[in-house]
Motif scaffolding. Structure first.
Motif, PDB file in Angstrom:
ATOM      1  N   TRP A  63       1.063  -0.954  -0.009  1.00  0.00           N
ATOM      2  CA  TRP A  63      -0.016  -0.221  -0.035  1.00  0.00           C
ATOM      3  C   TRP A  63       1.025   0.892  -0.009  1.00  0.00           C
ATOM      4  O   TRP A  63       2.120   0.812   0.902  1.00  0.00           O
ATOM      5  N   LYS A  64       0.278   2.842  -0.941  1.00  0.00           N
ATOM      6  CA  LYS A  64       1.923   3.154  -0.937  1.00  0.00           C
ATOM      7  C   LYS A  64       0.101   4.761  -0.200  1.00  0.00           C
ATOM      8  O   LYS A  64      -0.738   4.506  -0.712  1.00  0.00           O
ATOM      9  N   CYS A  65       1.467   5.777   0.106  1.00  0.00           N
ATOM     10  CA  CYS A  65       0.327   7.022   0.643  1.00  0.00           C
ATOM     11  C   CYS A  65       1.370   8.438  -0.033  1.00  0.00           C
ATOM     12  O   CYS A  65       2.315   8.090   0.634  1.00  0.00           O
ATOM     13  N   ARG A 107       4.493   0.658   1.336  1.00  0.00           N
ATOM     14  CA  ARG A 107       4.119  -0.320   2.311  1.00  0.00           C
ATOM     15  C   ARG A 107       3.931  -1.651   2.366  1.00  0.00           C
ATOM     16  O   ARG A 107       3.227  -1.896   1.934  1.00  0.00           O
ATOM     17  N   MET A 128      -1.858   4.461   8.422  1.00  0.00           N
ATOM     18  CA  MET A 128      -2.006   5.525   8.297  1.00  0.00           C
ATOM     19  C   MET A 128      -2.811   5.815   9.317  1.00  0.00           C
ATOM     20  O   MET A 128      -3.699   5.630  10.136  1.00  0.00           O
ATOM     21  N   GLU A 129      -3.338   7.839   9.464  1.00  0.00           N
ATOM     22  CA  GLU A 129      -4.814   7.677  10.345  1.00  0.00           C
ATOM     23  C   GLU A 129      -5.756   7.720   9.703  1.00  0.00           C
ATOM     24  O   GLU A 129      -6.245   7.880   8.014  1.00  0.00           O
ATOM     25  N   SER A 132      -7.122   8.926   5.412  1.00  0.00           N
ATOM     26  CA  SER A 132      -5.815   8.701   4.562  1.00  0.00           C
ATOM     27  C   SER A 132      -6.646   8.287   3.438  1.00  0.00           C
ATOM     28  O   SER A 132      -6.695   7.035   3.387  1.00  0.00           O
ATOM     29  N   ILE A 155      -5.308   6.375  -0.151  1.00  0.00           N
ATOM     30  CA  ILE A 155      -4.205   5.066   0.233  1.00  0.00           C
ATOM     31  C   ILE A 155      -4.199   4.824  -0.861  1.00  0.00           C
ATOM     32  O   ILE A 155      -5.214   4.733  -1.629  1.00  0.00           O
ATOM     33  N   ARG A 166      -9.635   4.283   1.536  1.00  0.00           N
ATOM     34  CA  ARG A 166      -9.278   5.385   2.492  1.00  0.00           C
ATOM     35  C   ARG A 166      -9.423   4.240   3.693  1.00  0.00           C
ATOM     36  O   ARG A 166     -10.342   3.562   3.742  1.00  0.00           O
ATOM     37  N   VAL A 167      -8.861   4.807   4.534  1.00  0.00           N
ATOM     38  CA  VAL A 167      -8.518   4.459   5.718  1.00  0.00           C
ATOM     39  C   VAL A 167      -9.741   5.183   6.358  1.00  0.00           C
ATOM     40  O   VAL A 167     -10.093   5.997   6.919  1.00  0.00           O
ATOM     41  N   LYS A 215      -8.706   3.031  12.136  1.00  0.00           N
ATOM     42  CA  LYS A 215      -7.065   2.509  12.742  1.00  0.00           C
ATOM     43  C   LYS A 215      -7.357   1.523  13.779  1.00  0.00           C
ATOM     44  O   LYS A 215      -8.005   2.586  15.020  1.00  0.00           O
TER      45      LYS A 215
END
Length: 124
Positions: free
Chosen positions: A61-63, A68, A88-89, A92, A94, A112-113, A116
């Motif tokens: 996964w990328k932000c 990562r 991620m928060e 976020s 991603i 979208r996260v 968490k």
């Protein structure tokens, strides 16, 4: 009259089948999913708007530019739980890529996260 000793009929077979079923799981999340399935059957699926299915996917996964590694053990119609060392928060944006069994090209999705969780809550 004498009392019968020993196991109830069929009890050994059930234990072996459950051990075999749970033994196919490597991740704690998969074992938990399977236990819920055994305990609650179809009711577990009906409790969720979009039932989760067990999967074992390695993913990236990328932000932004940072990529990562992660993995997922559950997948539903609206999302997946990503296990990663650097979450991620919430809210976020991603990008997630993973390879489905039998496919040669990875699936690439924007996400979208929405939630968490810390390590303590993830293991419950």
């Amino acid at each position: 009259m004498t009392a019968r000793r020993g196991r109830k009929k069929g009890s050994g077979k059930t234990k072996i089948e459950i051990d075999r079923y749970l033994g196919l799981s490597n991740a704690p999340e998969e074992v938990l999913f399977k236990l819920n399935e055994l305990l609650y059957g179809q009711q577990a699926a009906l409790m969720r708007k979009n039932p989760r299915i067990p999967v074992s996917l390695s993913l990236v996964w990328k932000c932004g530019d940072a990529a990562r590694p992660g993995s997922s053990y559950t997948l539903s119609r609206e999302g997946m739980f990503i296990k990663t060392a650097a979450p991620m928060e919430n809210d976020s944006e991603i990008e997630v890529s993973f390879l489905l069994p039998g496919d040669e090209e990875p699936v690439l999705v924007s996400a979208r996260v929405v939630r968490k969780v810390g390590p303590e809550e993830a293991h419950q």
